[in-house]
Design an enzyme around this catalytic site. Structure first.
Site, PDB file in Angstrom:
ATOM      1  N   PRO A 212     -72.707 -90.635   6.938  1.00 18.57           N
ATOM      2  CA  PRO A 212     -74.048 -90.404   6.910  1.00 18.57           C
ATOM      3  C   PRO A 212     -74.748 -91.731   7.507  1.00 18.57           C
ATOM      4  O   PRO A 212     -74.287 -92.913   7.349  1.00 18.57           O
ATOM      5  CB  PRO A 212     -74.485 -90.060   5.496  1.00 18.57           C
ATOM      6  CG  PRO A 212     -73.166 -89.356   5.062  1.00 18.57           C
ATOM      7  CD  PRO A 212     -71.891 -90.257   5.591  1.00 18.57           C
ATOM      8  N   THR A 215     -74.464 -95.860   5.674  1.00 19.05           N
ATOM      9  CA  THR A 215     -73.447 -96.100   4.671  1.00 19.05           C
ATOM     10  C   THR A 215     -72.747 -97.346   4.959  1.00 19.05           C
ATOM     11  O   THR A 215     -71.782 -97.664   4.581  1.00 19.05           O
ATOM     12  CB  THR A 215     -72.491 -95.053   4.880  1.00 19.05           C
ATOM     13  OG1 THR A 215     -72.238 -94.561   6.452  1.00 19.05           O
ATOM     14  CG2 THR A 215     -73.234 -93.754   4.199  1.00 19.05           C
ATOM     15  N   HIS A 432     -96.908 -75.696 -14.410  1.00 19.68           N
ATOM     16  CA  HIS A 432     -95.655 -75.463 -13.415  1.00 19.68           C
ATOM     17  C   HIS A 432     -94.470 -76.395 -13.776  1.00 19.68           C
ATOM     18  O   HIS A 432     -93.493 -75.998 -13.817  1.00 19.68           O
ATOM     19  CB  HIS A 432     -96.283 -75.835 -11.944  1.00 19.68           C
ATOM     20  CG  HIS A 432     -95.175 -75.522 -10.823  1.00 19.68           C
ATOM     21  ND1 HIS A 432     -95.351 -74.517 -10.060  1.00 19.68           N
ATOM     22  CD2 HIS A 432     -94.298 -76.390 -10.629  1.00 19.68           C
ATOM     23  CE1 HIS A 432     -94.322 -74.586  -9.108  1.00 19.68           C
ATOM     24  NE2 HIS A 432     -93.712 -75.671  -9.370  1.00 19.68           N
ATOM     25  N   GLU A 433     -94.658 -77.796 -13.916  1.00 19.22           N
ATOM     26  CA  GLU A 433     -93.747 -78.807 -14.016  1.00 19.22           C
ATOM     27  C   GLU A 433     -93.023 -78.363 -15.450  1.00 19.22           C
ATOM     28  O   GLU A 433     -91.970 -78.909 -15.627  1.00 19.22           O
ATOM     29  CB  GLU A 433     -94.327 -80.190 -14.023  1.00 19.22           C
ATOM     30  CG  GLU A 433     -95.117 -80.461 -12.678  1.00 19.22           C
ATOM     31  CD  GLU A 433     -93.975 -80.195 -11.475  1.00 19.22           C
ATOM     32  OE1 GLU A 433     -92.923 -80.243 -11.676  1.00 19.22           O
ATOM     33  OE2 GLU A 433     -94.442 -79.910 -10.557  1.00 19.22           O
ATOM     34  N   HIS A 436     -90.503 -76.014 -15.108  1.00 19.32           N
ATOM     35  CA  HIS A 436     -89.096 -76.563 -14.637  1.00 19.32           C
ATOM     36  C   HIS A 436     -88.446 -77.406 -15.619  1.00 19.32           C
ATOM     37  O   HIS A 436     -87.093 -76.981 -15.939  1.00 19.32           O
ATOM     38  CB  HIS A 436     -89.577 -77.615 -13.314  1.00 19.32           C
ATOM     39  CG  HIS A 436     -90.000 -76.968 -12.086  1.00 19.32           C
ATOM     40  ND1 HIS A 436     -89.222 -75.948 -11.302  1.00 19.32           N
ATOM     41  CD2 HIS A 436     -90.890 -77.029 -11.290  1.00 19.32           C
ATOM     42  CE1 HIS A 436     -89.706 -75.398 -10.173  1.00 19.32           C
ATOM     43  NE2 HIS A 436     -90.943 -76.263 -10.153  1.00 19.32           N
TER      44      HIS A 436
END
Length: 620
Positions: A212, A215, A432-433, A436
């Protein structure tokens, strides 16, 4: 032998191209000067032919000069201060009558031969074109190795090895111990090639570094050259491509020729995929500049002699698009994969980059290493730089742990934004949070919570951030299902506690759908469809190949995949809704705390969702 830079204070040698350009521009200036000075006689008034005939009849004409297509007459003594000259175009059919009139009046008539055109006038356009070509070539090739001039058009655009100011070794490469062991034998070959030749051994002609972005592929190549202490020729695949056909192939030849003369040496080609893509896959045919350059690279890799100690390194993060001819034995036959660093490797990388930074103690580098899963070496270097910028902005003399944490949040979540958020929207964000965070806390197999916030950062209005407690190389089915449930929990909380949903779940739905489709179509996690690869074709890197590839499964199968994905998402949303309903009081407490403080860490989240566990953990 490698070229060395001129000593300090010395005058750099003149470049041949500069002399050519100077001569060309002097010729152009002389041509222009000759044109402007071609007619330097006294000022003459141009009149019509009728006016010229009237002047001859009525005025005292002392002299007349007849040229090829014009007549000039002088009134008064020629050369005197009060003399006046008139010029008019002379018609061919009326020239004889006008000459007769002048002779009858006793005017002195002089015939002038047609003026010739200077040879510089003919050469001027060609000189300008040739000068423009040399100037454009000097702009393309200047400053990238070699002298300027026409001969440098095919010279390699590569960095010529010079005296290194700072030697890079394997000690500067952290987190890639296996990779360093794999390429360390190349160091022995470059240092003592005769020892290998005595037993008939040949070093790999090409080593392909894959991994990737960030790296450390380029850093590893520099470290290999530093360990072997040999000249290092570095270039990029895009440097070979130009608007002139054949230039790329010529530059490849020049690059390999220079490396052979400096052997033992290392050639490093970065971003090999820019010229090494599979041939014959485009829509415009296969005979183009890129493919000619690739063919030349293939020929040069085959052209190494048995005793030439030259190793070619190439780096790419797209090995799947490379031409098979590049990867066969005898060319790039050794493949070295650099992976993203794990926790211990991240700590080593942070230690290397922090050597020259004024850290306050260790500044919590262990915690930063643990809290940055998926970060590459370049990401970690950027994180430390952001922390240094933060310390400088506040006027501190050292980088503290708080600076590192702020930098980590900035890199992962984005920069804090200032937005005017209405109270209703502020409450919806908190709901909403909190959804989660609560579902992630109560769902077995989900990642550990790190922080939840409703402060806008980057492109998001809030975020729930989790950290994996262990490095995962495979993704179990229960873990993936927990991920989908957590992603859909924000939308479920809005629907359950507010009664409506909003567009804030856009990214959540997108990521959950991608995970569900991968589970069904790639990893065979649906019991009815089974283990079969039903991926889409959009991941193919070439337009030509993608357009020519037909669908690999039936329409009924695609519809079955869609139904399985929708079923998986619906079940996950129902599970999230049930979890929120079972802990309604705790979720309400978390929403209230989030609306009040806007940012909660793990301990504050646990005090809201599991007060007894938080109290027991806080007790001595």
């Amino acid at each position: 032998m490698p070229e060395t830079p001129p000593p300090p204070g010395s005058t750099p040698p003149e470049k041949p191209g500069s002399w050519v350009m100077l001569v060309l521009w002097l010729a152009v200036l002389l041509s222009l000067l000759s044109i402007f000075l071609a007619d330097t006689g006294p000022s003459t008034e141009t009149v019509s032919y009728s006016a010229m005939k009237e002047i001859i009849r009525e005025r005292d004409v002392s002299a007349a000069v007849i040229a090829e297509h014009e007549i000039t007459v002088t009134i008064g003594t020629p050369g005197a201060a009060d003399s006046v000259a008139y010029r008019a175009v002379l018609p061919v059919q009326d020239g004889e009558s006008l000459l007769a009139t002048l002779e009858n009046r006793g005017v002195e008539i002089t015939a002038r031969a047609p003026e010739g055109v200077s040879i510089l006038t003919y050469l001027l356009p060609w000189l300008l074109i040739f000068g423009a070509i040399i100037w454009l070539n000097s702009r393309m090739t200047g400053g990238l190795g070699g002298a300027r001039g026409p001969g440098n058009l095919f010279s390699g655009r590569f960095s010529k090895p010079t005296e290194r100011r700072q030697r890079v070794t394997f000690d500067d490469v952290a987190g890639q111990d296996e990779v360093k062991r794999e390429v360390s034998e190349l160091v022995d070959f470059l240092r003592e090639p005769d020892r290998f030749h005595r037993v008939g051994a040949e070093a790999p002609h090409g080593v392909l570094l894959m991994g990737p972005p960030g790296t450390g592929k380029t850093l590893l190549a520099k470290a290999l050259a530093g360990e072997a202490d040999v000249p290092f020729f570095s270039t990029s695949g895009s440097e070979f491509i130009e608007v002139f056909v054949g230039v790329g192939a010529g530059r490849v030849r020049k690059l390999f020729e220079a490396a052979r003369k400096a052997a033992p040496a290392i050639i490093f080609i970065d971003e090999l995929d820019s010229i090494g893509r599979t041939r014959g896959t485009g829509l415009g045919g296969g005979h183009d500049e890129r493919e000619q350059t690739l063919n030349q690279i293939l020929a040069e890799l085959d052209g190494f002699g048995e005793r030439e100690a030259v190793v070619v390194l190439a780096a790419t993060n797209r090995p799947d698009v490379l031409d098979p001819a590049l990867l066969r034995p005898g060319r790039f036959d050794r493949h070295v994969t650099l992976n993203l660093p794990d926790r211990e490797a991240r700590r080593e990388i942070l230690g290397i980059h922090a050597r020259k930074l004024p850290l306050a103690g260790d500044a919590g580098l262990d915690a930063i290493a643990a809290g940055t899963p998926g970060f590459s070496g370049a990401d970690l270097k950027n994180l430390l730089n952001e922390a240094a910028i933060s310390a400088a902005r506040r006027g501190g003399a050292q980088i503290t742990g708080a600076d590192l944490q702020d930098a980590r949040d900035k890199v992962m979540m984005g920069t804090v934004r200032t937005l005017a958020i209405q109270p209703e929207e502020h409450h919806r964000l908190a709901v909403h949070e909190a959804g989660h965070a609560a579902v992630a806390y109560y769902t077995p197999g989900a990642d550990t919570l790190y922080k939840v916030t409703i402060i806008p950062r980057g492109r998001s209005l809030g975020g729930t951030h989790m950290l994996s407690e262990e490095e995962r190389h495979t993704l179990p089915e229960d873990y993936l299902r927990a991920q989908i449930v957590t992603l859909l929990a924000g939308r479920a909380a809005e629907k359950q506690l507010i009664g409506t949903v909003s567009s804030g779940a856009d990214d959540d739905i997108k990521r959950a759908t991608q995970l569900a489709r991968s589970m069904v179509g790639r990893w065979g996690m649906d019991p009815e469809i089974g283990p079969i690869d039903l991926r889409q074709n959009e991941d193919h890197p070439f337009l030509g190949r993608s357009m020519a590839m037909p669908r690999i499964h039936a329409e009924q199968t695609a519809a079955q995949v869609d139904r399985a994905v929708m079923s998986l998402l619906s079940a996950a949303e129902e599970e999230a809704t049930a979890t929120l309903a079972a802990h309604a009081d705790e979720v309400a407490s978390l929403i209230a705390a989030l609306e009040e403080k806007e940012v909660l860490d793990f301990e504050e989240i646990r005090r809201c969702l599991d007060p007894e566990s938080a109290t027991a953990a806080a007790a001595p």
